[in-house]
Write an enzyme that holds these catalytic residues in place. Structure first.
Site, short mmCIF file in Angstrom:
data_model
loop_
_atom_site.label_atom_id
_atom_site.label_comp_id
_atom_site.label_asym_id
_atom_site.label_seq_id
_atom_site.Cartn_x
_atom_site.Cartn_y
_atom_site.Cartn_z
N GLU A 265 0.94 -1.13 -0.11
CA GLU A 265 0.11 -0.01 0.10
C GLU A 265 1.01 1.20 -0.05
OE1 GLU A 265 -3.26 -0.07 0.03
OE2 GLU A 265 -3.87 -2.09 0.49
N CYS A 299 -2.43 9.22 2.17
CA CYS A 299 -1.73 8.61 0.68
C CYS A 299 -2.82 9.25 -0.26
CB CYS A 299 -1.90 7.07 1.01
SG CYS A 299 -3.35 6.45 1.76
P1 NAD Z 1 8.15 5.21 4.63
O1 NAD Z 1 8.33 4.42 3.55
O2 NAD Z 1 9.31 6.22 4.98
O3 NAD Z 1 8.11 4.13 6.00
C1 NAD Z 1 6.93 3.06 6.14
C2 NAD Z 1 7.46 2.04 7.02
O4 NAD Z 1 8.30 1.17 6.27
C3 NAD Z 1 8.14 2.36 8.18
O5 NAD Z 1 7.62 1.41 9.31
C4 NAD Z 1 9.66 2.05 8.12
O6 NAD Z 1 10.40 1.74 9.12
C5 NAD Z 1 9.55 0.91 6.86
N1 NAD Z 1 10.41 0.65 5.89
C6 NAD Z 1 11.42 1.68 5.36
N2 NAD Z 1 12.20 1.26 4.45
C7 NAD Z 1 11.93 -0.42 4.80
C8 NAD Z 1 12.89 -1.48 4.31
N3 NAD Z 1 13.82 -1.33 3.53
N4 NAD Z 1 12.37 -2.76 4.67
C9 NAD Z 1 11.35 -2.97 5.78
N5 NAD Z 1 10.73 -1.78 6.02
C10 NAD Z 1 11.29 -0.66 5.65
O7 NAD Z 1 6.85 5.88 4.77
P2 NAD Z 1 6.35 7.06 5.68
O8 NAD Z 1 6.87 8.35 5.60
O9 NAD Z 1 6.11 6.45 7.02
O10 NAD Z 1 4.70 7.27 5.18
C11 NAD Z 1 4.14 8.05 3.87
C12 NAD Z 1 4.14 7.23 2.66
O11 NAD Z 1 3.27 6.17 3.03
C13 NAD Z 1 3.66 7.98 1.76
O12 NAD Z 1 4.32 7.82 0.51
C14 NAD Z 1 2.02 7.76 1.83
O13 NAD Z 1 1.54 7.97 0.38
C15 NAD Z 1 2.31 6.27 1.87
N6 NAD Z 1 0.97 5.58 2.48
C16 NAD Z 1 0.20 4.72 1.62
C17 NAD Z 1 -1.01 4.15 2.07
C18 NAD Z 1 -1.81 3.36 1.37
O14 NAD Z 1 -2.60 2.68 1.86
N7 NAD Z 1 -1.51 3.39 -0.06
C19 NAD Z 1 -1.51 4.49 3.48
C20 NAD Z 1 -0.59 5.28 4.14
C21 NAD Z 1 0.62 5.84 3.77
#
Ligand code: NAD
Length: 513
Positions: A265, A299
């Site tokens: 997501e 998002c």
């Molecule tokens: P992010 O990608 O920085 O982090 C999200 C999560 O992923 C965190 O828990 C982080 O620790 C983990 N993570 C990062 N790299 C990783 C890796 N290599 N391996 C395993 N885990 C890893 O995102 P953010 O800044 O917390 O959130 C914002 C983003 O999330 C925006 O792009 C938004 O659109 C998206 N989002 C999407 C949805 C959806 O349902 N489509 C919902 C909410 C947020």
């Protein structure tokens, strides 16, 4: 500063000054470094969470793997009963949990409560579903044979979540995974770790009251390195990851390399098409809430308005006028529309995006900027900006997680607007504002929006439980929450049963002995 009941909320949720970020239920332990969680609301330290080491993680996985074997033995409707109790507990704790979400993440109190309400709604949905994990029977071509399809629990589900929905996304996954017979290990965002501690305390109480074993609900905490423990772990058949496209690209690949399943997501770049017949009474609140709600950190936030040239000036003026009414400040104070961004890095990304848009030729209609002075001490409060831009600008093609709205014109038919709307790499949410039935149906047709979510006369944000949530292209293709999203949490099995005395082969193949 006014406390807004935060201390009391933390107490009710069992969140302490220092918390173990690793837990298998009632058993909490953790030996990693400390994450300090500062509120973007007032810059104050809310509490600390000790992160998960590799050894802590392996202990969690041992307990979870064992718990799966007993949890899957419990009939699905009885698992639903546990989820029903969890939903009721969330009803009792909606106020403190909503407050913590608002204070740790920075979204408005109303939206914090809304997030908890989503958790309650998905619990209700899951309870009903616990009696409907139906397979099917399939006619066999062979006499005296029947075919059947069954859905079985998949195992330990790994959940990785983003900061912006620090509690609801976990519940979307767990409520379904639990009724499906799975156990869950959750790595919350390192930007909202206390929310995970609070949620775990709530479910741990329910599991304990029901004398259920440790390991059905587990949390681990830390940054991406702790996430990697799960993505590389063959004991986790499904990783559900919510966050940026950058993260999803790595997680998807890592999980696929070991033939695991991932539910992704990821980011959006959501647009509203505003046609000549659009009703301004609907357009203005829909577009403005979409663009500035959660300070542009959903998002599904509205990033682009694609407006027909014949109504462009009128729509632009109405939206710009509405921006003048917005109040920015402490999100726990319900008179404010907009709270802060999550942290100073996000503020810098927002400022850089505005500069980039200007450098590419964008025309700023509503100036952005960082707010200073009383009430804005955290340095995370920004002004929502509106910029006239073109869809092909590099910055417009990119998801900036902040309140920046790009306005663009289309001329001629709705096909032109749809082409612009689809002309980005992401495919999460989209909307059309129209009173023309043909335009609306075209937008919803196979030749219309290419997004996972396509709305008519409502904005791009604010999904409800019941529909499958997620998007195409760089949004990752995953679907969560409603409809048949439960199937991803289960493994499918096809059975052929012979109740005759012969052994005919399929396709009429003869094999005489
Ligand atoms: P992010 O990608 O920085 O982090 C999200 C999560 O992923 C965190 O828990 C982080 O620790 C983990 N993570 C990062 N790299 C990783 C890796 N290599 N391996 C395993 N885990 C890893 O995102 P953010 O800044 O917390 O959130 C914002 C983003 O999330 C925006 O792009 C938004 O659109 C998206 N989002 C999407 C949805 C959806 O349902 N489509 C919902 C909410 C947020």
């Amino acid at each position: 500063a006014t406390d807004f009941g935060i201390k009391e909320a933390l107490k009710q949720l069992g969140v302490n000054a220092i918390n173990d970020g690793t837990s298998t239920g009632s058993d909490n332990f953790s030996n990693g470094d400390i994450i300090e969680s500062y509120s973007p609301v007032d810059g104050q330290l809310i509490g600390k969470v000790r992160t998960t080491t590799r050894a802590d993680y392996d202990k969690v996985m041992d307990v979870a793997t064992k718990a799966f074997k007993s949890w899957r033995d419990i009939p699905a409707p009885q698992r639903g009963e546990i989820v029903r109790q969890f939903g009721n507990k969330l009803r009792d704790l909606k106020e403190p949990l909503g407050k913590l979400v608002s204070y740790e993440m920075g979204k408005s109190l109303q939206e914090g409560y809304g997030e908890v309400q989503e958790m309650i709604d998905i619990c209700d949905f899951a309870v009903g579903l616990s009696r409907q994990l139906n397979g099917q029977t399939i006619p066999s071509e062979r006499p005296g044979h029947v075919m059947r399809e069954q859905w079985h629990p998949i195992g330990v589900v790994g959940i990785i979540s983003a900061f912006n929905f620090p509690v609801a996304v976990w519940a979307w996954n767990t409520a379904l995974a639990w009724i499906c017979g799975d156990v869950c290990v959750w790595k919350a965002s390192e930007k909202a770790p206390l929310c995970s501690v609070a949620c775990q305390n709530i479910i741990a109480g329910i599991l304990k009251e029901n004398k259920l074993p440790e390991g059905i609900s587990c949390i681990i905490n830390g940054d991406y390195k702790v996430g990697e423990f799960m993505t590389t772990d063959t004991r986790i058949p499904l990783v559900s990851a919510t966050g940026s496209t950058r993260m999803g690209r790595i997680v998807g690949k890592t999980v696929a390399e070991r033939f695991g399943k991932s539910l992704l997501e990821l980011g959006g770049n959501n647009a509203i098409i505003i046609t000549p017949s659009a009703d301004l009474k609907v357009v203005v609140p829909g577009a403005v809430f979409g663009a500035v709600g959660t300070c542009g950190q959903r998002c599904t936030s509205t990033r682009r308005l694609i407006i027909h040239e014949s109504v462009y000036d009128k729509v632009r003026d109405a939206i710009v006028g509405a921006y003048g009414q917005l109040t920015i400040g402490n999100p726990l104070d319900e008179k404010n529309h907009i709270g802060p961004l999550i942290d100073k890095d996000a503020v810098n990304m927002y400022l850089a995006a505005i500069e980039k848009a200007k450098a590419e030729g964008g025309n700023v209609l509503v100036e952005g900027g960082v707010l200073e002075g009383e009430g804005y001490e955290s340095g995370c409060y920004v002004k929502p900006a509106i910029i006239e831009a073109e869809n092909h600008f590099e910055i417009v093609q990119h998801e900036t997680f902040a309140p920046i709205l790009y306005l663009m014109k289309y001329s001629g038919d709705i096909e032109n607007a749809i082409e612009t709307q689809n002309g980005v790499a992401q495919g999460l949410s989209s909307a059309i504002m129209t009173n023309e039935m043909k335009e609306a149906e075209k937008f919803l047709s196979y030749a219309g929006s290419d997004c996972g979510i396509a709305n008519v006369n409502i904005g791009t944000s604010g999904a409800e439980i019941g529909g499958a949530f997620g998007g195409e292209k760089e949004t990752g293709g995953g679907r969560e929450s409603g409809s048949d999203a439960w199937k991803v949490y289960m493994r499918r099995q096809t059975n052929t049963i012979n109740y005759s005395d012969e052994l005919p082969l399929a396709q009429g193949i003869k094999f005489d002995l």
